[in-house]
Design an enzyme around this catalytic site. Structure first.
Site, PDB file in Angstrom:
ATOM      1  N   HIS A 148     -20.795 -11.174  -4.390  1.00  8.76           N
ATOM      2  CA  HIS A 148     -20.315  -9.903  -4.591  1.00  8.76           C
ATOM      3  C   HIS A 148     -21.580  -9.991  -2.712  1.00  8.76           C
ATOM      4  O   HIS A 148     -22.036  -8.728  -2.507  1.00  8.76           O
ATOM      5  CB  HIS A 148     -21.328  -8.683  -4.842  1.00  8.76           C
ATOM      6  CG  HIS A 148     -20.386  -7.480  -4.971  1.00  8.76           C
ATOM      7  ND1 HIS A 148     -20.065  -6.078  -5.836  1.00  8.76           N
ATOM      8  CD2 HIS A 148     -20.104  -6.484  -3.951  1.00  8.76           C
ATOM      9  CE1 HIS A 148     -19.420  -6.127  -5.052  1.00  8.76           C
ATOM     10  NE2 HIS A 148     -19.194  -5.893  -4.338  1.00  8.76           N
ATOM     11  N   ILE A 149     -21.097 -11.199  -1.857  1.00  9.01           N
ATOM     12  CA  ILE A 149     -21.815 -10.829  -0.691  1.00  9.01           C
ATOM     13  C   ILE A 149     -20.979 -11.314   0.808  1.00  9.01           C
ATOM     14  O   ILE A 149     -21.002 -11.562   1.736  1.00  9.01           O
ATOM     15  CB  ILE A 149     -23.107 -12.248  -0.558  1.00  9.01           C
ATOM     16  CG1 ILE A 149     -22.022 -13.486  -1.143  1.00  9.01           C
ATOM     17  CG2 ILE A 149     -23.639 -12.336  -1.633  1.00  9.01           C
ATOM     18  CD1 ILE A 149     -20.977 -13.589   0.288  1.00  9.01           C
ATOM     19  N   ASP A 156     -15.455 -13.045  -4.777  1.00  8.51           N
ATOM     20  CA  ASP A 156     -16.821 -12.649  -4.856  1.00  8.51           C
ATOM     21  C   ASP A 156     -17.349 -11.040  -5.100  1.00  8.51           C
ATOM     22  O   ASP A 156     -18.560 -10.429  -6.107  1.00  8.51           O
ATOM     23  CB  ASP A 156     -16.610 -11.858  -3.504  1.00  8.51           C
ATOM     24  CG  ASP A 156     -17.740 -11.690  -2.945  1.00  8.51           C
ATOM     25  OD1 ASP A 156     -19.087 -12.297  -2.669  1.00  8.51           O
ATOM     26  OD2 ASP A 156     -18.162 -10.650  -2.252  1.00  8.51           O
ATOM     27  N   ARG A 216     -12.767  -5.525  -5.972  1.00  4.06           N
ATOM     28  CA  ARG A 216     -12.801  -4.958  -6.677  1.00  4.06           C
ATOM     29  C   ARG A 216     -12.630  -5.715  -8.207  1.00  4.06           C
ATOM     30  O   ARG A 216     -11.815  -5.932  -8.190  1.00  4.06           O
ATOM     31  CB  ARG A 216     -13.022  -3.502  -7.569  1.00  4.06           C
ATOM     32  CG  ARG A 216     -13.293  -2.402  -6.422  1.00  4.06           C
ATOM     33  CD  ARG A 216     -15.293  -2.268  -6.761  1.00  4.06           C
ATOM     34  NE  ARG A 216     -16.363  -1.199  -6.037  1.00  4.06           N
ATOM     35  CZ  ARG A 216     -15.937  -1.746  -4.610  1.00  4.06           C
ATOM     36  NH1 ARG A 216     -16.851  -2.808  -4.140  1.00  4.06           N
ATOM     37  NH2 ARG A 216     -17.457  -1.025  -3.779  1.00  4.06           N
ATOM     38  N   ASP A 245       0.809  -1.526   0.378  1.00  5.97           N
ATOM     39  CA  ASP A 245      -0.100  -0.227  -0.054  1.00  5.97           C
ATOM     40  C   ASP A 245       0.966   1.468  -0.253  1.00  5.97           C
ATOM     41  O   ASP A 245       1.544   1.392   1.041  1.00  5.97           O
ATOM     42  CB  ASP A 245      -0.973  -0.024   1.356  1.00  5.97           C
ATOM     43  CG  ASP A 245      -1.892   1.197   1.410  1.00  5.97           C
ATOM     44  OD1 ASP A 245      -1.705   2.176   0.602  1.00  5.97           O
ATOM     45  OD2 ASP A 245      -3.225   1.257   1.614  1.00  5.97           O
ATOM     46  N   GLU A 268     -20.178  -7.559 -14.053  1.00  7.25           N
ATOM     47  CA  GLU A 268     -20.531  -7.668 -12.623  1.00  7.25           C
ATOM     48  C   GLU A 268     -22.723  -7.349 -13.193  1.00  7.25           C
ATOM     49  O   GLU A 268     -22.340  -7.048 -13.446  1.00  7.25           O
ATOM     50  CB  GLU A 268     -20.711  -7.454 -11.335  1.00  7.25           C
ATOM     51  CG  GLU A 268     -19.462  -7.565 -11.182  1.00  7.25           C
ATOM     52  CD  GLU A 268     -19.856  -6.942  -9.364  1.00  7.25           C
ATOM     53  OE1 GLU A 268     -20.492  -6.330  -8.792  1.00  7.25           O
ATOM     54  OE2 GLU A 268     -18.530  -7.815  -8.525  1.00  7.25           O
TER      55      GLU A 268
END
Length: 328
Positions: free
Chosen positions: A285-286, A261, A238, A178, A266
């Site tokens: 996506h949960i 996910d 993402r 990062d 999507e």
């Protein structure tokens, strides 16, 4: 009492407002509730003139014009994740304090990532498949362990920090890529700062970057091809952050394992080979979607709103305008 407008449908209220949140609303605010109509006109009528607006998924974008002449609320409390589609950043320039339940959702995502890592390293999907097909123990493969392994984390976001906390009992060597992570903060988290290439040499890789231009295509085909054999990749951030086609190719070859996910696009459209692959864990996506987590969202942001109104304290759900450009 401060005036608070709940700008969400009754169904969404039932989803994100648990008993504690409802009690806090009753005790501390004069509350106006939206109905099923969330048209711009109906929302404007609720928002203008109130002190606090409580929002969630399904709330339409708040118009910056509603803040002209100082008529807009001084606080926006979002009982959901990202606020970037909810408010114009110009609203922040009006001195509006914004709160988001993203850090609470992050814990749910962290649990998803940990569960995915353990599911894939123990080869649970393959064992499940074997039993369903009439088999039993397999002599051709064996599950592994997470304990003591190297974990590369891309992005030191709130979801990454939740995962780092959950990994502590496993004694993992955690490397974080990062560009904004300081040495001091890394020390506090108990992780090592790494380059992108170093993080992707780990046995486990978990992606936690926001969807900004700098992160789209971050994990390229070349980097995927350099991942160690049998590496496990988890993407709960993402879809565009990784070359999805290249990752799937490596998984179908049997070299890598992945838990996805999020996708690009999507929802995804996969062929039968991908859908049948036992080294792929595919969810819709949960990662941040749990019963307990959702019911806690309104209470999470409202607790910080009360501290802000009473003492000017910035709680964990406060959205810092200084980091707006790199926020999720």
């Amino acid at each position: 009492m401060p005036k608070l407008a709940v700008v969400m449908t009754p169904d969404r209220v039932a989803d994100v407002c648990g008993p504690d949140a409802r009690q806090l609303l009753d005790d501390r605010f004069e509350v106006s509730w939206a109905g099923a109509d969330l048209s711009p006109a109906a929302v404007e009528k609720l928002v203008v003139g109130c002190d606090v607006v409580l929002t969630s998924w399904g709330t339409p974008q708040l118009e910056k014009a509603w803040w002209s002449g100082g008529a807009g609320p001084k606080v926006v409390a979002h009982a959901a994740g990202s606020v970037k589609k909810l408010i114009d950043p110009a609203i922040l320039e009006q001195g509006v304090a914004v709160f988001s339940a993203g850090p609470r959702i992050a814990w749910s995502v962290g649990e998803y990532c940990l569960a995915s890592m353990l599911t894939l390293v123990r080869r649970l999907s393959r064992f499940d498949q074997a039993v369903r097909q009439g088999g039993w123990k397999q002599s051709t493969f064996r599950g592994g362990e997470l304990a003591g392994q190297s974990v590369g984390i891309l992005g030191a976001s709130s979801t990454a920090r939740a995962l780092i906390t959950l990994l502590k009992p496993f004694g993992c060597d955690v490397l974080v890529y990062d560009p904004y992570l300081s040495d001091e903060r890394a020390k506090q988290l108990g992780v090592r700062i790494a380059s992108l290439e170093e993080a992707l040499r780990c046995r486990f890789v978990s992606i936690h970057v926001p969807d900004v231009p700098e992160t789209r295509g971050l994990v390229t085909r070349k980097l995927i091809e350099q991942l160690p054999d049998q590496a496990i990749v988890v993407n709960s951030s993402r879809g565009p952050a990784i070359d999805q086609e290249a990752l799937l190719e490596q998984c179908l070859d049997g070299r890598l394992f992945a838990a996805l996910d999020v996708y690009d696009p999507e929802p995804p459209e996969f062929g039968p080979e991908v859908l049948a692959a036992s080294n792929l864990l595919l969810t819709p996506h949960i990662a941040g979607d749990t019963t307990e987590g959702h019911l806690a969202l309104a209470g999470y942001v409202l607790a910080d709103v009360v501290k802000w109104l009473d003492d000017g304290i910035r709680g964990p759900s406060f959205v810092d305008p200084a980091v707006w450009s790199i926020a999720a």
